[in-house]
Design a protein around this motif. Structure first.
Motif: not given
Length: 389
Positions: A46-58
């Motif tokens: 339910s959302g926030d898979v990543y911590d930011r809109a431009l996630p790091g490659v890793d």
């Protein structure tokens, strides 16, 4: 149908500058193990898979690995975007990925279009509602006001309208990313109140069998059918008392049969310690926290020297040091307020107030040199002294 409800992975997040990707990978391994051991049919994120809109490659590679492994597992997946995610980036190629049994829902226009699954009792309609920004939706949706309640209420009207057209034995699951009334936030969630009232009442979800919520990082049961799974790891010291994990939800022919919480592994705990420095360094009862991430609040009357260095000898992962000793009053007493004080006097008084005693002779010499080196005019102190006399 057995559903595993998780959310707020925040892949790529750091904890006070400490990388957490390895810990997040441990959780995802755990999630895949639960899918097999508990014979899970559906995983909802339910959302926030990543911590930011431009996630790091890793972080992207870890998410890719997790979704590939889930696609190869026994479970289907429905995943939505949260307020930390870029809906467009997360939703890229979602129509192609659907064919693999991983359904990524990031488009607000598709709120009333479910992922249709089924079991021996009949169909299950899963509605993945992405994070709904009321500022962006107030005009296209004609919302009566700019609020999260209005945006989510409009989306749920679409959900109920679609359900009304389906067979009467259709059971329903809704994923939503919002701040629903009745749950307490922690320090690590981003404020979503900008652009309107943030809290949403639970009755917005009336008419569905289960609402799988994301956004808040603590696990909460608002009603039997409305729950937050919380984040799989602690992302702030305010979460030191949280249980981390996911909900295992069961649907039968009549709808929700029940839910129970499955705790996740904790690679490193977080702890808030409070007391004077010597007690924290000597207390045997604190041995369990020697491997934890630590926030220490010192209550010493005078600030001890090299406090962080000494704490880290016992608690190597001390990340935050606070002081909460007796309040000190800085500056001259009221009776002396009319008399000019030199910069040297102020610096020495500050040290005395902070340390609970005057600085040593060597410290006084060092402070005097530092103050003199910072003065633009070396005659300022002496002139002020003469004016005060």
């Amino acid at each position: 149908m057995r559903i595993l409800h998780t959310s707020d992975w925040h892949l790529g997040r750091s904890f006070h500058r400490e990388g957490m990707l390895a810990h997040q990978a441990v959780y995802l391994d755990h999630l895949l193990e639960v899918v097999e051991s508990e014979r899970v049919d559906l995983v909802v994120v339910s959302g926030d898979v990543y911590d930011r809109a431009l996630p790091g490659v890793d972080a992207v590679l870890l998410a890719d690995d997790a979704l590939v492994r889930l696609a190869a597992s026994r479970a289907s997946v429905v995943l939505t975007s949260g307020n930390h995610d870029s809906a467009r980036r997360l939703g890229f190629s979602s129509r192609l990925i659907d064919a693999a049994g991983v359904h990524i829902r990031t488009d607000a226009a598709r709120c009333g279009t479910p992922v249709l699954l089924g079991d021996e009792h009949g169909p299950v309609a899963v509605y993945g509602l992405p994070y709904l920004d009321p500022t962006a939706l107030v005009e296209p949706w004609g919302l009566p006001r700019r609020s999260h309640e209005a945006a989510l209420g409009h989306a749920m009207t679409q959900v109920r309208a679609d359900l009304a057209r389906r067979p009467s034995d259709t059971r329903s699951v809704v994923l939503a990313h919002a701040f629903v009334a009745g749950a307490a936030p922690s320090d690590s969630e981003r404020d979503i109140s900008v652009g309107g009232v943030s809290r949403v009442p639970t009755d917005v979800f009336a008419g569905v069998d289960y609402a799988a919520l994301g956004h808040l990082h603590g696990a909460h049961t608002l009603t039997e059918s409305i729950r937050y799974s919380g984040s799989p790891l602690a992302y702030s010291f305010s979460e030191a008392g949280h249980r981390k994990g996911s909900w295992l939800v069961e649907l039968d022919a009549g709808g929700l049969r029940g839910a129970h919480f499955l705790e996740a592994p904790v690679p490193r705990r977080v702890a808030r310690l409070r007391g004077d420095l010597e007690t924290l360094l000597a207390d045997p009862g604190l041995a369990d926290h020697e491997g934890s991430w630590v926030e220490a609040t010192l209550t010493d009357t005078a600030r001890p020297g090299r406090a962080m260095e000494r704490l880290q000898r016992r608690f190597p992962h001390t990340l935050v040091l606070r002081f909460d000793g007796p309040a000190h009053r800085l500056g001259a007493a009221p009776a002396q307020a009319t008399h000019a004080r030199t910069d040297r006097d102020i610096a020495l008084e500050f040290m005395t107030d902070m340390r609970g005693g005057p600085p040593s002779a060597s410290e006084t010499t060092l402070l005097t040199r530092a103050v003199d080196a910072c003065c633009d005019d070396t005659d300022v102190d002496s002139l002020l002294g003469e004016a005060g006399g």
